[in-house]
Design a protein around this motif. Structure first.
Motif, PDB file in Angstrom:
ATOM      1  N   ARG A   1      33.578  32.952  39.052  1.00  0.00           N
ATOM      2  CA  ARG A   1      32.897  31.701  38.720  1.00  0.00           C
ATOM      3  C   ARG A   1      32.221  31.088  39.941  1.00  0.00           C
ATOM      4  O   ARG A   1      32.760  31.131  41.062  1.00  0.00           O
TER       5      ARG A   1
ATOM      6  N   ASP B   1      29.178  35.077  39.188  1.00  0.00           N
ATOM      7  CA  ASP B   1      28.518  36.137  39.934  1.00  0.00           C
ATOM      8  C   ASP B   1      28.439  37.358  39.020  1.00  0.00           C
ATOM      9  O   ASP B   1      29.463  37.832  38.508  1.00  0.00           O
ATOM     10  N   LYS B   2      27.237  37.883  38.787  1.00  0.00           N
ATOM     11  CA  LYS B   2      27.073  38.969  37.819  1.00  0.00           C
ATOM     12  C   LYS B   2      27.721  40.277  38.282  1.00  0.00           C
ATOM     13  O   LYS B   2      27.928  41.184  37.475  1.00  0.00           O
ATOM     14  N   LYS B   3      28.067  40.386  39.555  1.00  0.00           N
ATOM     15  CA  LYS B   3      28.689  41.616  40.049  1.00  0.00           C
ATOM     16  C   LYS B   3      30.127  41.762  39.567  1.00  0.00           C
ATOM     17  O   LYS B   3      30.557  42.846  39.194  1.00  0.00           O
ATOM     18  N   ASP B   4      30.869  40.643  39.588  1.00  0.00           N
ATOM     19  CA  ASP B   4      32.283  40.735  39.223  1.00  0.00           C
ATOM     20  C   ASP B   4      32.775  39.610  38.326  1.00  0.00           C
ATOM     21  O   ASP B   4      33.954  39.543  37.981  1.00  0.00           O
ATOM     22  N   GLY B   5      31.870  38.681  37.909  1.00  0.00           N
ATOM     23  CA  GLY B   5      32.260  37.620  36.989  1.00  0.00           C
ATOM     24  C   GLY B   5      33.011  36.468  37.625  1.00  0.00           C
ATOM     25  O   GLY B   5      33.548  35.617  36.905  1.00  0.00           O
TER      26      GLY B   5
ATOM     27  N   GLN C   1      28.542  29.535  34.928  1.00  0.00           N
ATOM     28  CA  GLN C   1      27.799  30.376  35.851  1.00  0.00           C
ATOM     29  C   GLN C   1      28.779  31.201  36.686  1.00  0.00           C
ATOM     30  O   GLN C   1      29.720  30.656  37.255  1.00  0.00           O
TER      31      GLN C   1
END
Length: 336
Positions: A41, A35-39, A33
């Protein structure tokens, strides 16, 4: 491989020292999992309910609720003190026919390796199980659980297969089978023919995990800044949603058998409707009654027509005698 348990298999007065190894492994790719903004973890933290402070893993213990509702903390040492944890024995309780254990009950599989200098007892048990075609039903404790298991032979190795407890297998109560459909004998026969055309020996090596293969391809393509699958490939994969039910099962089965080089019986559907269905002949007999009524109507109409003709004939037959009387008068003139 590293053994996860060491003990002995006991049946009667015979003991077989063994080491236990996990027989299976997971080949799936596991996602993390981020953060979809910057990857970046995302990590989970263990925190207290009362003040939200983070707790180190080494300070976390297990707690169980007592019958009185009190939370009882048990340490690893407490759990290790259980009598069953002290036992390193796989106890054989009985030997049952192999076909009496349904595959749905099989859970995890473990290899057993001889753990003594001599593997004679190990080989003896393996040969005895093979010759009798039976499974050894056992119980043993592994990872804080008592396991019900079946000991069987797998490719010259003793395999321990854990079994689900009876209450862990759900009853097969399915709404879709409340009203079971009826199939015709010809459909069953044709389905059996299709099965025969597809019969083969099981070779698991020829099968692949398509999802995992495509997932790896997608990951590599995305990492390279490209796209793994074209729009056409995605559309072709989504065309078959699996919800379309075959309208004519018999026709589909025949086509499937012929497609695989088999011989399909082309006997007409009507013949099997007559022999396999009781309702359709009833409709035919009803259809026959309707023409019978029409025939009766025609007969009555014919009778009326015949009666009219007969009356007309009778009337016509009465007129000729009048002509005869006129013919008698003619001779009278001659005598004059």
């Amino acid at each position: 491989m590293r053994s996860i348990w060491k003990g002995e298999v006991s049946f009667g007065l015979v003991n077989v020292p063994v080491k236990v190894y996990s027989a299976t492994e997971d080949h799936d790719l596991h996602a993390r999992q981020v953060d979809k903004k910057d990857g970046v973890r995302i990590r989970y933290k263990k925190v207290r309910d009362d003040n939200g402070e983070e707790v180190e893993f080494s300070d976390i213990a297990k707690a169980y609720e007592s019958e009185d509702g009190e939370m009882v903390i048990l340490t690893k040492e407490d759990l290790a003190s259980l009598p069953v944890e002290q036992s390193h024995e796989i106890e054989v309780t009985e030997f049952v026919p192999a076909d009496q254990v349904d595959p749905v009950a099989f859970d995890n599989a473990y290899f057993l390796e001889p753990a003594s200098r001599s593997n004679r007892a190990y080989v003896l048990m393996r040969e005895a199980l093979e010759s009798t075609d039976r499974l050894a039903i056992c119980t043993f404790t592994l990872r804080n659980r008592t396991r019900l298991c079946a000991l069987r032979v797998y490719k010259d190795v003793l395999m321990l297969q854990t079994l689900l407890w009876p209450d862990e297998i759900r009853p097969a109560i399915l709404e879709g089978l409340d009203k079971e459909a009826k199939v015709r004998p010809q459909e069953v026969k044709m389905a059996a023919s299709l099965i025969e055309t597809m019969a083969a020996d099981f070779e698991p090596e020829k099968y692949e995990d398509d999802y995992q293969n495509q997932l790896k391809e997608l990951i590599e393509a995305k990492a390279a800044g490209g796209e793994a699958f074209t729009v056409t490939e995605r559309q072709e994969a989504s065309d078959d949603d699996g919800d379309d039910e075959v309208a004519d099962l018999l026709a589909a089965l025949r086509a499937s058998v012929k497609d695989r080089g088999g011989e399909a019986d082309d006997e007409s559907d009507d013949d099997y409707e007559d022999s396999g269905s009781k309702k359709k002949p009833a409709k035919k007999s009803a259809a026959k009654k309707a023409p019978a009524k029409k025939a009766a109507a025609k007969k009555s109409a014919a009778k009326k027509s015949a009666a009219k003709k007969a009356t007309a004939k009778k009337t016509a037959t009465k007129k000729p005698p009048a002509k005869k009387s006129a013919a008698k008068k003619a001779p009278a003139k001659k005598s004059a």
